[in-house]
Scaffold this motif. Structure first.
Motif, short mmCIF file in Angstrom:
data_model
loop_
_atom_site.label_atom_id
_atom_site.label_comp_id
_atom_site.label_asym_id
_atom_site.label_seq_id
_atom_site.Cartn_x
_atom_site.Cartn_y
_atom_site.Cartn_z
N ALA A 142 -48.12 50.67 -80.57
CA ALA A 142 -47.94 51.95 -81.26
C ALA A 142 -47.05 51.78 -82.49
O ALA A 142 -46.07 51.04 -82.45
N THR A 143 -47.44 52.41 -83.58
CA THR A 143 -46.61 52.42 -84.79
C THR A 143 -46.40 53.88 -85.20
O THR A 143 -47.39 54.60 -85.36
N ASP A 144 -45.13 54.30 -85.32
CA ASP A 144 -44.87 55.69 -85.72
C ASP A 144 -45.00 55.84 -87.23
O ASP A 144 -44.83 54.88 -87.97
N GLY A 145 -45.30 57.06 -87.67
CA GLY A 145 -45.43 57.34 -89.10
C GLY A 145 -44.05 57.42 -89.76
O GLY A 145 -43.03 57.53 -89.08
N VAL A 146 -44.05 57.33 -91.09
CA VAL A 146 -42.78 57.52 -91.83
C VAL A 146 -43.00 58.59 -92.89
O VAL A 146 -44.13 58.84 -93.31
N ASP A 147 -41.88 59.21 -93.31
CA ASP A 147 -41.93 60.22 -94.36
C ASP A 147 -41.92 59.55 -95.73
O ASP A 147 -41.39 58.46 -95.89
N VAL A 148 -42.50 60.27 -96.69
CA VAL A 148 -42.45 59.79 -98.07
C VAL A 148 -40.99 59.78 -98.52
O VAL A 148 -40.18 60.58 -98.02
N ALA A 149 -40.63 58.84 -99.43
CA ALA A 149 -39.27 58.80 -99.96
C ALA A 149 -39.34 58.58 -101.47
O ALA A 149 -40.26 57.92 -101.95
N GLY A 150 -38.37 59.15 -102.19
CA GLY A 150 -38.39 58.96 -103.64
C GLY A 150 -37.44 59.91 -104.34
O GLY A 150 -36.62 60.58 -103.69
N THR A 151 -37.54 59.96 -105.66
CA THR A 151 -36.68 60.84 -106.44
C THR A 151 -37.52 61.74 -107.34
O THR A 151 -38.63 61.38 -107.74
N ILE A 152 -37.01 62.94 -107.60
CA ILE A 152 -37.61 63.83 -108.60
C ILE A 152 -36.49 64.12 -109.60
O ILE A 152 -35.39 64.53 -109.21
N GLY A 153 -36.79 63.88 -110.89
CA GLY A 153 -35.76 64.09 -111.90
C GLY A 153 -34.57 63.18 -111.68
O GLY A 153 -33.44 63.53 -112.00
N GLY A 154 -34.81 62.00 -111.08
CA GLY A 154 -33.74 61.03 -110.88
C GLY A 154 -32.85 61.30 -109.69
O GLY A 154 -31.94 60.53 -109.41
N ILE A 155 -33.10 62.42 -108.98
CA ILE A 155 -32.25 62.76 -107.84
C ILE A 155 -33.03 62.59 -106.55
O ILE A 155 -34.19 63.03 -106.47
N THR A 156 -32.43 61.92 -105.58
CA THR A 156 -33.10 61.65 -104.31
C THR A 156 -33.63 62.95 -103.71
O THR A 156 -32.89 63.93 -103.55
N ALA A 157 -34.93 62.95 -103.41
CA ALA A 157 -35.58 64.15 -102.88
C ALA A 157 -35.72 64.03 -101.37
O ALA A 157 -35.54 62.94 -100.80
N THR A 158 -36.01 65.15 -100.73
CA THR A 158 -36.19 65.16 -99.28
C THR A 158 -37.64 64.88 -98.95
O THR A 158 -38.53 65.55 -99.49
N GLY A 159 -37.90 63.92 -98.06
CA GLY A 159 -39.27 63.62 -97.67
C GLY A 159 -39.61 64.20 -96.33
O GLY A 159 -38.82 64.11 -95.38
N SER A 160 -40.78 64.83 -96.24
CA SER A 160 -41.28 65.31 -94.95
C SER A 160 -42.79 65.17 -94.99
O SER A 160 -43.46 65.85 -95.75
N GLY A 161 -43.31 64.24 -94.18
CA GLY A 161 -44.73 63.92 -94.26
C GLY A 161 -45.02 63.39 -95.66
O GLY A 161 -44.28 62.55 -96.17
N GLN A 162 -46.08 63.92 -96.28
CA GLN A 162 -46.40 63.48 -97.64
C GLN A 162 -45.66 64.30 -98.69
O GLN A 162 -45.86 64.09 -99.88
N PHE A 163 -44.84 65.25 -98.23
CA PHE A 163 -44.22 66.18 -99.18
C PHE A 163 -42.80 65.75 -99.57
O PHE A 163 -41.96 65.48 -98.71
#
Lengths: 676, 111
Positions: free
Chosen positions: A537-558
């Motif tokens: 079994a492999t669990d999913g992970v949330d998207v990660a990244g920045t918007i406007g240079g500031i770390t954004a919150t990832g939830s699913g693909q959002f």
């Protein structure tokens, strides 16, 4: 010497007198009550105004919703040939659709029987095996193929039915086939001849790939079984056909703008992006796919009406009606006048944050006359929409535009600041899955000993069973596993689904359709060792990244902009593309609906302009209530005191009368004595 | 009971009546009533006993003087209470005040 005042010292109407006295004392009460009534009237006037502003907000909500502008209509010129529906985002245009053949399901019929209840054959246990596939080549004459070949369809399970001495009549066979639920429907049709009753079997699926092959054997699959049953039901398109085809299994054939398309069903999806065609008969007709401008026009009209209603309400509340000599309840109220002025100003000011080329309401036909009445020139709105719907959308609605096709603007909140923001994705969202260790080798037999599954997907559990039978390919088995899992009501009611696939090395993979850290699959049951073997079994992970240079919150693909930053509430869907890479920019802009909505929030919110006014009035009313109460208490005290005084005084005066009478008599006596 | 005693009671009544006048001028009706009760008990004593006491000329003159004083004060007291009572009877007759009253107490308002 007597007292001439009526009633004094006698039966004085004390209650009456006290009431009259009280009237003078209670004057302030009347004043307070008048004051309170006027405050209450003001309060209800503010309530009326708030109500009309709320209605305006509701109308704005529709205009601030992107989907209002993204609706698409798909219109068939001739609905007897086909009807159509479109999802938002379907490509606008006119398409010629030419249907040459409708999809239909293969139908085959037995020879006629004199009764539906008489036993057929000796009752020897017999197995009917149904396979589905494509009949090709050869010739077809009077419902019988010669020289044809049959290619089984890997995605359709083989089904079996057992006939024995408990069900070997035409009715019994019909019921046994239907009960087995193997993708066919049996019925009995009477043709009025001497042997009228035909068992008719129809494939449940339309399309060329769902034609039937029926083998009649002994229960263990070896040749044999009841010979009479075999002569009635055996049907092999490449050999013996004891049943006759009355309708061939065929796919729909059509062209869209000249491009040939086949579809196993008459519901054609994907021929035109976002459009579903429902074929009704052969023929040619045009399909028009266009933005649903009627929905936008209706939303704009709703806004105009609600805006005018606010104005009418304000006018009623703040003006003097010379004919009725009635002053509006809020005549001269600065708060209300401010609201009217501010709204009008906002409607007349050009947009500064729009990403489109339109910046004023007049550009889409909305104007405000001298008396403040708003009107819509719907012709002007129509042409603006046909010129550029996107600009019209941006004029009213909050809208986000991305430079990367796999970065999609989803939504924003009132806290999001308009602007251009760089998007960086460090990690893409993944789905949870379970992979098997078995390399699946067809055919696979599923029976009562290895048909059960129990899964927990995204935290929800359900159990199910696979359809028993022989699966001739890994993909056919995967299709069955997927439909069994997704058919569990515990999953479907929770909106949970899985995809079951065979990977490059031939192993089965069960993947949750959800993305993110909540996406998890675990699987157990008697079928696991057959279809998967040892599971990983492999669990999913949330998207990660920045918007406007500031770390954004990832939830699913959002990916959602961080609280407290300019991008707060800006929600993007990252559906794929590169990881650890810059992913272009997102431009976020705001339209009138959002601005006006925010303005009205400033009036209606708990710390808003109107709330401030009404809170003040409510405080005044509560003060008056306190004063009234105090006054009432005082009046009650005064009344009691007067009553007491009156009673006492009445008694006193009547006693004084008796004293003065006695003394007057004494005087008279003395003077009569001295005159003697 | 002697003539002196009778006269001293008259004197007391005269004093009390004068105090009653002072109370009336103050609109102190409770005090007026309290004094009047004292007064009445003295007068009751006189009613009961004085007819049996013969009064000589001197004493009789004193009695007349006190009675005149008392009745004068009595009249004074009434000049204070009467206008007040008359005002009340005017209020009772006034329909206008009834209408105002109806407004205050929320009764059916007729014109």
């Amino acid at each position: 010497m007597g007292i001439s005042s009526p009633g004094i010292g006698s039966n004085l109407d004390i209650n009456g007198i006290v009431s009259k006295l009280m009237q003078a004392e209670s004057q302030p009460l009347t004043i307070l009550q008048k004051k309170e009534a006027s405050y209450q009237a003001q309060l209800s006037a503010y309530g009326t105004l708030s109500g009309s502003l709320s209605s305006l907000q509701t109308a704005l909500g529709t205009l601030n919703n992107l989907s209002t502008f993204q609706g698409v209509n798909a219109t068939s010129a001739d609905t007897t040939i086909f009807t159509a529906s479109a999802a938002s985002g379907a490509s606008a245009g006119t398409y010629n659709v030419n249907i040459t053949q409708l999809a239909q399901a293969q139908t085959i019929a037995t020879a006629g029987q004199s009764t539906t209840t008489a036993t057929i054959g000796a009752g020897t246990a017999t197995k009917l095996t149904f396979q589905f596939g494509t009949i090709s080549g050869g010739t077809l004459s009077n419902g019988t193929y010669s020289g044809a070949s049959f290619a089984p369809d890997a995605n359709q399970a083989t089904g079996t039915v057992t006939i024995d001495n408990t069900n070997n009549s035409l009715q019994g066979i019909r019921d046994a086939i239907n009960k087995a639920n193997i993708g066919v429907t049996a019925s009995i049709v009477s043709d009025g001849s001497a042997t009228p009753n035909h068992l008719v079997i129809k494939s449940n699926s339309t399309g060329a790939t769902s034609s039937m092959k029926i083998s009649v054997t002994a229960p263990d699959g070896t040749p044999g079984g009841d010979a009479t049953l075999s002569s009635l039901l055996a049907y092999d398109p490449t050999a013996t056909q004891n049943m006759t085809q009355s309708a061939a299994g065929q796919s729909a054939a059509l062209t869209v703008n000249g491009i040939a398309i086949t579809s196993a069903t008459n519901k054609v999806t994907g021929a035109i992006d976002g459009v579903t065609l429902n074929l009704a008969k052969a023929g040619s007709s045009n399909l028009t796919v266009a933005a649903n401008t009627a929905a936008v026009t209706s939303a704009v009209n709703g806004f105009v009406k609600a805006y005018n209603d606010v104005n009418t309400t304000i006018r009623k509340l703040t003006s003097y009606d010379s004919s009725t000599k009635q002053a509006g309840l809020l005549l001269g109220d600065a708060t209300v006048n401010n609201i009217q002025v501010q709204l009008r100003k906002m409607m007349a000011s050009p947009l500064t944050d729009s990403s489109g080329s339109l910046t004023t309401l007049s550009q889409v036909g909305i104007s405000i006359d001298k008396s403040g009445v708003m009107s819509l020139d719907s012709g002007k709105l129509s042409s603006a929409m046909s010129n550029n719907m996107k600009d019209v959308t941006a004029l009213f609605s909050s809208i986000g535009a991305s430079t990367d096709s796999l970065v999609k603007y989803d939504s924003a909140t009132s806290a999001t600041t308009p602007g251009d923001y760089a998007v960086y994705v460090s990690k893409l969202a993944t789905q949870g899955n379970v992979t098997g260790s078995n390399v699946i080798a067809a055919p696979i037999n599923i029976n009562s000993g290895n048909k059960d599954l129990a899964l927990t997907v995204n935290g929800v559990s359900a159990s199910m069973s696979l359809v028993e039978g022989t699966y001739n390919s890994a993909s056919a088995l995967a299709a069955q596993v997927q439909s069994a899992i997704n058919g569990a009501s515990a999953f479907s009611s929770a909106g949970i689904a899985v995809s079951v696939t065979i990977d490059a090395s031939g192993k089965m993979v069960v993947t949750s359709n959800k993305y993110g850290s909540d996406s998890k699959v675990s699987i157990s049951g008697s079928a696991v060792s057959t279809i998967l073997g040892t599971t990983t079994a492999t669990d999913g992970v949330d998207v990660a990244g920045t918007i406007g240079g500031i770390t954004a919150t990832g939830s699913g693909q959002f990916l959602t902009g961080a609280l407290g930053s300019a991008t707060q509430g800006l929600k993007l869907q990252i559906t794929g593309g590169l990881e650890n890479a810059s992913r272009g920019t997102i431009n976020f802009s705001r339209g009138y609906a959002h601005l006006l909505n925010g303005q009205i929030d400033g009036y209606l919110g708990s710390s808003g302009l109107l709330s401030g006014r009404t809170d003040g009035i409510k405080r005044s009313i509560s003060d008056i209530d306190k004063q009234t109460e105090a006054l009432n208490n005082r009046l009650a005290d005064i009344e009691a005191r007067y009553r007491k005084q009156f009673t006492a005084l009445d008694v006193t005066i009547s006693k004084m009368n008796s004293t003065s009478t006695y003394l007057t008599q004494q005087l008279a006596q003395i003077s009569s004595l001295s005159s003697k | 009971m002697t003539g002196e005693e009778v006269i001293s009671i008259y004197e007391k009544v005269a004093v009390i009546t004068h105090q009653m006048l002072a109370a009336a001028r103050e609109y102190d009706w409770e005090q007026l009533a309290a004094l009047e009760s004292q007064c009445a008990s003295h007068v009751a004593t006189l009613r009961r006993d004085e007819s049996a006491v013969p009064l000589t000329g001197m004493v009789r003159e004193q009695k007349v003087k006190f009675i005149r004083q008392i009745l004068a004060d009595d009249r004074e007291i009434r000049t204070i209470t009467e206008p007040w009572m008359e005002q009340l009877s005017m209020l009772i007759k006034s329909t206008g005040t009834e209408r105002k009253l109806a407004q205050v107490y929320g009764a059916n308002q007729t014109g």
